[in-house]
Design an enzyme around this catalytic site. Structure first.
Site, PDB file in Angstrom:
ATOM      1  N   HIS A   1     -40.999 -36.376  39.197  1.00 21.32           N
ATOM      2  CA  HIS A   1     -42.199 -35.668  39.633  1.00 21.32           C
ATOM      3  C   HIS A   1     -42.104 -34.188  39.294  1.00 21.32           C
ATOM      4  O   HIS A   1     -41.022 -33.620  39.237  1.00 21.32           O
ATOM      5  CB  HIS A   1     -42.433 -35.866  41.136  1.00 21.32           C
ATOM      6  CG  HIS A   1     -41.276 -35.447  42.000  1.00 21.32           C
ATOM      7  ND1 HIS A   1     -40.140 -36.208  42.140  1.00 21.32           N
ATOM      8  CD2 HIS A   1     -41.088 -34.348  42.760  1.00 21.32           C
ATOM      9  CE1 HIS A   1     -39.308 -35.609  42.964  1.00 21.32           C
ATOM     10  NE2 HIS A   1     -39.849 -34.471  43.344  1.00 21.32           N
TER      11      HIS A   1
ATOM     12  N   GLU B   1     -40.286 -37.152  49.967  1.00 19.47           N
ATOM     13  CA  GLU B   1     -41.095 -35.967  50.209  1.00 19.47           C
ATOM     14  C   GLU B   1     -42.560 -36.311  50.022  1.00 19.47           C
ATOM     15  O   GLU B   1     -42.915 -37.422  49.659  1.00 19.47           O
ATOM     16  CB  GLU B   1     -40.683 -34.829  49.289  1.00 19.47           C
ATOM     17  CG  GLU B   1     -40.794 -35.136  47.815  1.00 19.47           C
ATOM     18  CD  GLU B   1     -40.160 -34.062  46.957  1.00 19.47           C
ATOM     19  OE1 GLU B   1     -40.891 -33.520  46.103  1.00 19.47           O
ATOM     20  OE2 GLU B   1     -38.966 -33.770  47.115  1.00 19.47           O
TER      21      GLU B   1
ATOM     22  N   ARG C   1     -32.566 -31.907  38.098  1.00 19.68           N
ATOM     23  CA  ARG C   1     -33.512 -31.435  37.092  1.00 19.68           C
ATOM     24  C   ARG C   1     -33.287 -32.251  35.823  1.00 19.68           C
ATOM     25  O   ARG C   1     -32.271 -32.122  35.156  1.00 19.68           O
ATOM     26  CB  ARG C   1     -33.326 -29.946  36.821  1.00 19.68           C
ATOM     27  CG  ARG C   1     -34.396 -29.361  35.916  1.00 19.68           C
ATOM     28  CD  ARG C   1     -34.242 -27.855  35.701  1.00 19.68           C
ATOM     29  NE  ARG C   1     -34.290 -27.126  36.958  1.00 19.68           N
ATOM     30  CZ  ARG C   1     -33.243 -26.495  37.496  1.00 19.68           C
ATOM     31  NH1 ARG C   1     -32.080 -26.481  36.897  1.00 19.68           N
ATOM     32  NH2 ARG C   1     -33.366 -25.849  38.635  1.00 19.68           N
TER      33      ARG C   1
END
Length: 188
Positions: free
Chosen positions: A67, A8, A91
């Site tokens: 990130h 991404e 997560r």
């Protein structure tokens, strides 16, 4: 399992002064020290590179990179999800926050689900760290192309996607052929 990672990018639209992103591990952070900090419910952000950002900054983030977006940052997140995959994000840590049954922050509530073991299986612990890592993922000065009164700013071109900013001026219209690939347009 059955995933491919999700490369991404982050294009910063706005950032309050002093605000930024958490990108990759700092120098000297080991697999063991990261796991210990999570298990002790410490502030894991101190183990990550904090990068102050400004409008127009652009970062390319490969799968396997820890990130997080800091407070006060508004961004666009183009990403590539492989066909027939979900693009699931693990997560690792959630700032030690707790939530009530309606999803509102509540110090007496429950934490969100974490994916610590899954995260540790995909984190690139052998990659660059610290400032060298940040320099690698920060896109260099964009290429500017003038088209009459309008300006196109090529932010990044990766094997997975490209991102450009187009500023239309003097009543110009956007005309583009998009038949060869998927295009997303964000008006800001």
């Amino acid at each position: 399992p059955d995933e491919s990672g999700k490369p991404e990018s982050w294009y910063i639209l706005e950032a309050e002064p002093g605000c930024g992103l958490y990108l990759g591990l700092r120098e000297g952070v080991s697999r063991a020290s990261l796991r210990e900090a999570i298990e002790r419910e410490e502030d894991v952000s101190r183990l990550l590179n904090f990068v102050e950002v400004h409008s127009g900054d652009f970062f390319v983030i490969e799968a396997g990179t820890i990130h997080a977006i800091g407070a006060g940052v508004t961004l666009i997140e183009p990403q590539k999800i492989a066909p027939k995959r979900s693009g699931k994000t693990y997560r690792l840590w959630d700032w030690n926050r707790r939530y009530d049954a309606q999803g509102r922050k509540d110090p007496h509530g429950a934490p969100r689900e974490l994916h610590v073991d899954d995260s540790f299986r995909v984190i690139d612990f052998d990659g660059l760290r610290g400032g060298a890592f940040v320099r690698q993922i920060r896109s260099p000065q964009p290429v500017m192309r003038q088209n009459g009164a309008s300006v196109e700013r090529l932010c990044a071109e990766t094997p997975h996607f490209g991102v450009s900013q187009l500023v239309l001026q003097d009543g110009n219209a956007l005309e583009q052929t998009c038949a060869a690939s998927f295009h997303g347009l964000v008006v800001y």
